[in-house]
Motif scaffolding. Structure first.
Motif, PDB file in Angstrom:
ATOM      1  N   GLY A   6       0.837  -1.197   0.000  1.00 56.33           N
ATOM      2  CA  GLY A   6       0.000   0.000   0.000  1.00 56.33           C
ATOM      3  C   GLY A   6       0.869   1.243   0.000  1.00 56.33           C
ATOM      4  N   GLN A   7       0.234   2.394   0.005  1.00 54.11           N
ATOM      5  CA  GLN A   7       0.977   3.654   0.017  1.00 54.11           C
ATOM      6  C   GLN A   7       1.482   3.942   1.438  1.00 54.11           C
ATOM      7  OE1 GLN A   7       1.987   5.344  -2.529  1.00 54.11           O
ATOM      8  NE2 GLN A   7       0.929   3.996  -3.965  1.00 54.11           N
ATOM      9  N   TYR A   8       2.453   3.115   1.828  1.00 56.28           N
ATOM     10  CA  TYR A   8       2.991   3.166   3.186  1.00 56.28           C
ATOM     11  C   TYR A   8       4.441   3.649   3.175  1.00 56.28           C
ATOM     12  CZ  TYR A   8      -1.000  -0.031   3.542  1.00 56.28           C
ATOM     13  OH  TYR A   8      -2.240  -0.609   3.442  1.00 56.28           O
ATOM     14  N   LYS A   9       4.727   4.605   2.302  1.00 53.36           N
ATOM     15  CA  LYS A   9       6.101   5.086   2.157  1.00 53.36           C
ATOM     16  C   LYS A   9       6.605   5.729   3.433  1.00 53.36           C
ATOM     17  CE  LYS A   9       5.453   5.757  -2.801  1.00 53.36           C
ATOM     18  NZ  LYS A   9       5.428   6.696  -3.929  1.00 53.36           N
ATOM     19  N   ASP A  10       5.697   6.321   4.218  1.00 47.47           N
ATOM     20  CA  ASP A  10       6.120   6.903   5.495  1.00 47.47           C
ATOM     21  C   ASP A  10       6.682   5.831   6.419  1.00 47.47           C
ATOM     22  OD1 ASP A  10       3.555   5.809   5.607  1.00 47.47           O
ATOM     23  OD2 ASP A  10       2.899   7.137   7.225  1.00 47.47           O
ATOM     24  N   TYR A  11       6.145   4.613   6.335  1.00 51.71           N
ATOM     25  CA  TYR A  11       6.666   3.510   7.147  1.00 51.71           C
ATOM     26  C   TYR A  11       8.004   3.033   6.599  1.00 51.71           C
ATOM     27  CZ  TYR A  11       7.044  -1.138   9.263  1.00 51.71           C
ATOM     28  OH  TYR A  11       7.497  -2.249   9.931  1.00 51.71           O
ATOM     29  N   PHE A  12       8.058   2.784   5.296  1.00 55.27           N
ATOM     30  CA  PHE A  12       9.289   2.235   4.719  1.00 55.27           C
ATOM     31  C   PHE A  12      10.445   3.221   4.788  1.00 55.27           C
ATOM     32  CE2 PHE A  12       5.976  -0.231   2.379  1.00 55.27           C
ATOM     33  CZ  PHE A  12       6.274  -1.443   2.961  1.00 55.27           C
ATOM     34  N   LEU A  36       9.645   7.721   8.234  1.00 55.75           N
ATOM     35  CA  LEU A  36       8.922   8.893   8.706  1.00 55.75           C
ATOM     36  C   LEU A  36       7.937   8.549   9.819  1.00 55.75           C
ATOM     37  CD1 LEU A  36       8.149  10.540   5.241  1.00 55.75           C
ATOM     38  CD2 LEU A  36      10.072  10.992   6.785  1.00 55.75           C
ATOM     39  N   TYR A  37       7.596   7.283   9.960  1.00 53.26           N
ATOM     40  CA  TYR A  37       6.626   6.856  10.961  1.00 53.26           C
ATOM     41  C   TYR A  37       7.268   6.677  12.332  1.00 53.26           C
ATOM     42  CZ  TYR A  37       3.693   3.554  13.569  1.00 53.26           C
ATOM     43  OH  TYR A  37       2.976   2.926  14.552  1.00 53.26           O
ATOM     44  N   ASP A  38       8.353   5.905  12.410  1.00 51.50           N
ATOM     45  CA  ASP A  38       8.959   5.615  13.710  1.00 51.50           C
ATOM     46  C   ASP A  38      10.458   5.886  13.752  1.00 51.50           C
ATOM     47  OD1 ASP A  38       9.861   3.615  12.098  1.00 51.50           O
ATOM     48  OD2 ASP A  38       9.023   1.949  13.262  1.00 51.50           O
ATOM     49  N   GLY A  39      10.979   6.620  12.758  1.00 52.81           N
ATOM     50  CA  GLY A  39      12.376   7.009  12.777  1.00 52.81           C
ATOM     51  C   GLY A  39      13.350   5.985  12.233  1.00 52.81           C
ATOM     52  N   LYS A  40      12.853   4.857  11.703  1.00 56.17           N
ATOM     53  CA  LYS A  40      13.774   3.881  11.104  1.00 56.17           C
ATOM     54  C   LYS A  40      13.163   3.322   9.825  1.00 56.17           C
ATOM     55  CE  LYS A  40      12.053   0.146  14.121  1.00 56.17           C
ATOM     56  NZ  LYS A  40      12.416  -0.919  15.078  1.00 56.17           N
ATOM     57  N   GLN A  41      14.025   3.080   8.845  1.00 53.91           N
ATOM     58  CA  GLN A  41      13.557   2.560   7.582  1.00 53.91           C
ATOM     59  C   GLN A  41      13.187   1.076   7.717  1.00 53.91           C
ATOM     60  OE1 GLN A  41      16.011   3.373   4.197  1.00 53.91           O
ATOM     61  NE2 GLN A  41      15.734   5.597   4.363  1.00 53.91           N
TER      62      GLN A  41
END
Length: 722
Positions: free
Chosen positions: A85-91, A94-99
Motif C-alpha cells: 500500500g501507500q505506506y512510504k512513510d513507514y518504509f 517517517l513513521y517511527d524514525g527507522k527505515q
C-alpha cells in the motif's frame, strides 16, 4: 428526583442505542465500488456503498474524501492493502524514525518484489502491524462502518529476506532453510507465509473491533481476496479459507475479473484463455470457501482490467465474467467495479487501432444497465440446469507446492486441478469445488453425491479431514481418487509420516481409514463407494481425448453408485433469478447448436434494450435477459435502466421517479406501463430537457426512453391519463 432523572436518562440512552443499532443493521449494503479519487459527477456510479481507498492514496486528504462521498448519499467504507500500500512513510522511516525496506519480500537472487515505487510486498512484522493499527485508528475515527484489508499475498518465489528468516526462527524454533533446497523446505516456507498473513489479519481486525467498540461503534471487517485457484495459478500464498475462522472477520470480496480469469488453462491438449469457464470455477471456489461458514460474500467484476487491452476485449470478457457470477444464485451482494474513474475517464485502444479513446457511449450505457441490474438482483434457491451434486476437493495447500519445482515434477497451469473439472464443465455439468478446510462443517458435503479428489496438487493439513471424508463415504457418498502419489511433496514431514504414523503418502492413510486398497474398480466402504485411479488428473487435459474414460467413470459413479440418475451432458448453463434469465453456451463441445430462449425478453447486454421474441445464443457466447412475462400486470415498473431510480411514485395515473447516473453518459431505460402513455416529461432541476429517443412497444407494453444522464438526477414523469 435525581435518581428518577438518572433512570429516565438511562432508559433513553438504551433506546437510542437500540434504535441506532437497528438503523445501522437496516442500511442497504448490497452493491459497492472502490475508489481512491474524490467524488466526481463523471463517475457517480450510484451503488449503495463507496469504499474509499487508502489513507495516503490520491494525494492524501483522506477525511475530506470520506466526507465527499458521504455527502453525496453513499454509505462509506474503507479499503487498503494488507501486504502492500501507500505506506512510504513507514518504509522511509517517517513513521517511527527507522527505515523498513528490509521487511520487503525478497527472492533468491536478493531482489525485492515491488508493488510500486518504494512500496514492496511486505513480510508482516510486529512493527508493521503496529503501523497498520495506527492507520486503522484514524480510519475508524473518520466514521466508516466497514474496513476491507485486501490481498494478503506472499509470493511463492519470495522467502529469502532477513525479516522472513527471523520469522522462521520465531515460528519453527529452528534456523531458516532455503526453500529451493528441498520439497520440505518449500512446504515449510509456504506454511509460514500462510501463517504470517493469517496472524496479520487476526491482529489488525481484533484491534479494529476493540477500538471501535471503545468508541461505541461496530465496524465490520472484510477481506477482498483472489480465489484459491488464481493464487495457486499465479504462485502466491494466502490464508484464504482459514480466514473465515477469525471471529472478527465478517466476510470476503471475491476478486474475480478478466485479469484473473484469462489465465490460460489446458483442456483437450490445448492451452488457451477460457475466461467464462475459469471465472465460473473461481466464483465457485469462493462460494465453497464461504457458504458453510455463514460469512458475507461480495462478488467483484471489472468492466476493464489492470492490463492495457482494447475496449472490445474488455467488453467481451466483462460479459463472460458477469454471467459467471450470476450463475451462483445464493450470492446477491456485489462490488460492481473497482476504480470507476479509471473506467469513465481512462483511454484505451480499439481493435486494429493504435490510438486511445475514452469509453464509448454505447459501452458506458450497457455497463450501467448491467450494474444497475445488480442493485435489483435477487438471491434465489433456483439451481443451475444440469446434474448437480458433483464436487472436486480443493485445499489451501494447493498454494504450497507451486514453486519451486523439485525432482522434475511439473503441474503446468494447475492442470492437476483443471484435469478434474474441465472435462465436466465443458460438457455442461455444473461441477462444484469443495474446500477441505470446511469438511468439519456438516453443511459442506450435504448436497454432494460424487466427490473427486487428488493429492497430486495438494496435501491434507489435518488427519481430521480424512475422518470427515470417511464418515461421508460410509454414509453413502461416492469418492473418486486420482493420483500416482509420486510427486516430491508426498514425503514432506507431516502428520501422516510422524508421531507414530508411517505412511508414504497421505492417501494411504485415507484408504486405510476407508478400508479400501484396490485400484481400478469401485469398492464398497460402509454404505458408500470408493474408486482409486492411479493416474494424475493433469493427464486428463494435457493430452487430447484423454478424458473420455474419466467422464464415463463419473457418469457410472453418479448413476449406478450414487443413485442420482443419468449424468446429463449438454452445451449450456441456464438459470432464472426472479425476472432475470442468465445463460451461457459452451464452445469446445460436440454439440455446436445455439441455445434458443423464447421471449418476449429484453436483452440487457444491448444498450438499446430491445424486446426480443427469441434470443439465440451461439457457442462461446453468454446472455443476460429480462423476462417480460414475469411482470405482474397493472403496476408500472422499470424493467432496465442505465441508472438508478429514486423516489418512485405511482398515483393519480402518473408515474414519477428521479433517475441518477454518471454525467456525460446516455441513459437507456425500458419501462413497463399498463397502457401507452399520454405524455412524458423530462426535467433537470425543473428545466425541461428533450429525450433522445421515445418509443412505445405495444406488443410488450413497454416504453423505451433515451436521454442524457446527469449525476444530480433527471426527473421523469409519465402521464397515463386518457
Amino acid at each position: 428526583m435525581i435518581k428518577r432523572l438518572f433512570i429516565v436518562y438511562a432508559v433513553f440512552t438504551l433506546l437510542s442505542n437500540n434504535i441506532k443499532s437497528y438503523a445501522q443493521a437496516a442500511v442497504r449494503e448490497k452493491t459497492a465500488f472502490q475508489i481512491a479519487a474524490p467524488w466526481n459527477a463523471a463517475y457517480d456510479v450510484r451503488s449503495d456503498v463507496a469504499i474509499v481507498y487508502g489513507v495516503n492514496d490520491a494525494g492524501g486528504n483522506f477525511e475530506e474524501r470520506v466526507k465527499g462521498w458521504r455527502d453525496k448519499g453513499y454509505q462509506v467504507h474503507f479499503m487498503t492493502g494488507i501486504a502492500w500500500g501507500q505506506y512510504k512513510d513507514y518504509f522511509k522511516g517517517l513513521y517511527d524514525g527507522k527505515q523498513h525496506f528490509d521487511e520487503g519480500q525478497k527472492q533468491r537472487n536478493g531482489d525485492t518484489i515491488w508493488h510500486g515505487k518504494d512500496v514492496p510486498y511486505i513480510v508482516p512484522s510486529e512493527d508493521y502491524l503496529g503501523y497498520m493499527k495506527a492507520q486503522m485508528k484514524r480510519v475508524v475515527d473518520a466514521g466508516v462502518t466497514a474496513i476491507y484489508l485486501e490481498e494478503p499475498e506472499f509470493w511463492a518465489r519470495a522467502g529469502y529476506s532477513e525479516a522472513f528468516k527471523r520469522e522462521w526462527q520465531h515460528y519453527y524454533g529452528a534456523p531458516w532453510r532455503p526453500q529451493h533446497e528441498s520439497p520440505e523446505a518449500t512446504y515449510l516456507s509456504s506454511k509460514l507465509k500462510y501463517h504470517l498473513y493469517f496472524n496479520a489479519l487476526k491482529e489488525v481486525f481484533g484491534f479494529i473491533k476493540q477500538y471501535a467498540k471503545s468508541e461505541g461503534r461496530n465496524v465490520r471487517c472484510y477481506v477482498p481476496t483472489h480465489s484459491l485457484l488464481n493464487y495457486s495459478s499465479w504462485q502466491i500464498v494466502s490464508p484464504e479459507a482459514s480466514l473465515a475462522t477469525i471471529k472478527d472477520m465478517d466476510g470476503y470480496i471475491a476478486q474475480v475479473w478478466t485479469g484473473t480469469s484469462r489465465e490460460p488453462v489446458y483442456y483437450n491438449g490445448i492451452k488457451k484463455e477460457r475466461v467464462f469457464e475459469n471465472a465460473f470455477l473461481e466464483y465457485g471456489s469462493m462460494v465453497s470457501m464461504t457458504a458453510p461458514t455463514g460469512k458475507k460474500m461480495f462478488f467483484l467484476t471489472d468492466p476493464i482490467e489492470d492490463w492495457p487491452r482494447t475496449w472490445d476485449d474488455y467488453k467481451r470478457n466483462y460479459q463472460a465474467t458477469f454471467t459467471a457470477q450470476l450463475l451462483y444464485p445464493t450470492v446477491a451482494n456485489y462490488e460492481v467495479m473497482p476504480w470507476p474513474n479509471r473506467i469513465y475517464l481512462g483511454k484505451f485502444k480499439l481493435e486494429n487501432d493504435t490510438a486511445r479513446y475514452p469509453i464509448s457511449k454505447e459501452y458506458a450505457t450497457q455497463m450501467q444497465i448491467m450494474v444497475n441490474a445488480l442493485n435489483e438482483m435477487p438471491a434465489s434457491s433456483n439451481k443451475l440446469n444440469g446434474s448437480s451434486g458433483i464436487g472436486v476437493l480443493v485445499s489451501n495447500s494447493m498454494m504450497f507446492q507451486r514453486f519451486p519445482t523439485h525432482q522434475g515434477y511439473e503441474d503446468p497451469q494447475l492442470s492437476n486441478f483443471y484435469g478434474m473439472v474441465m472435462p465436466l464443465l465443458k460438457n455442461g455439468v455444473p461441477v462444484e469445488t469443495v474446500h477441505m478446510e470446511n469438511l468439519k462443517n456438516a453443511n459442506t458435503l450435504k448436497n454432494i453425491r460424487v466427490l473427486v479428489m487428488s493429492y497430486a496438487n495438494m496435501k491434507p493439513l489435518s488427519v481430521n479431514y480424512h475422518k470427515a471424508l470417511a464418515q461421508w463415504v460410509q454414509q453413502g457418498g461416492v469418492l473418486l481418487y486420482y493420483g500416482r502419489d509420486d510427486d516430491p511433496f508426498q514425503s514432506v514431514k507431516e502428520w501422516w509420516n510422524s508421531n507414530g504414523l508411517n505412511f508414504k503418502a497421505p492417501s494411504a492413510e485415507l484408504f486405510r481409514t476407508l478400508n479400501v486398497a484396490t485400484a481400478g474398480d469401485f469398492v464398497k466402504s460402509g454404505k458408500g463407494w470408493v474408486c482409486i485411479n492411479r493416474i494424475d488428473p493433469k493427464e486428463l487435459v494435457l493430452t487430447a481425448g484423454k478424458d473420455g474414460a474419466y467422464l464415463n467413470e463419473v457418469a457410472k459413479a453418479y448413476k449406478q453408485y450414487a443413485k442420482a440418475g443419468p449424468l446429463q451432458t449438454k452445451n449450456n448453463f441456464l438459470l432464472k433469478r426472479g425476472p432475470y434469465i442468465i445463460a451461457a453456451v459452451l464452445d469446445e463441445n460436440k454439440d455446436a447448436h445455439p441455445l434458443l430462449i423464447p421471449g418476449p425478453v429484453v436483452d440487457l447486454f444491448n444498450p438499446g434494450l430491445p424486446v426480443v421474441a427469441t434470443k439465440t445464443i451461439a457457442p462461446g457466447e453468454q446472455a443476460f435477459l429480462y423476462d417480460l412475462r414475469a411482470i405482474p400486470p397493472g403496476q408500472p415498473r422499470i424493467v432496465a435502466a442505465a441508472g438508478r431510480a429514486y423516489d418512485e411514485k405511482y398515483q393519480n395515473k402518473q408515474y414519477r421517479f428521479l433517475l441518477k447516473s454518471p454525467s456525460h453518459t446516455v441513459n437507456s431505460i425500458r419501462i413497463y406501463l399498463p397502457r401507452k402513455p399520454k405524455e412524458v416529461h423530462l426535467q433537470l432541476d425543473g428545466v425541461k430537457i428533450d429525450a433522445l429517443k421515445e418509443q412505445w412497444d405495444a406488443s410488450s407494453k413497454t416504453l423505451l426512453l433515451q436521454f442524457e444522464n446527469y449525476s444530480e438526477g433527471v426527473s421523469v414523469s409519465i402521464d397515463l391519463n386518457g
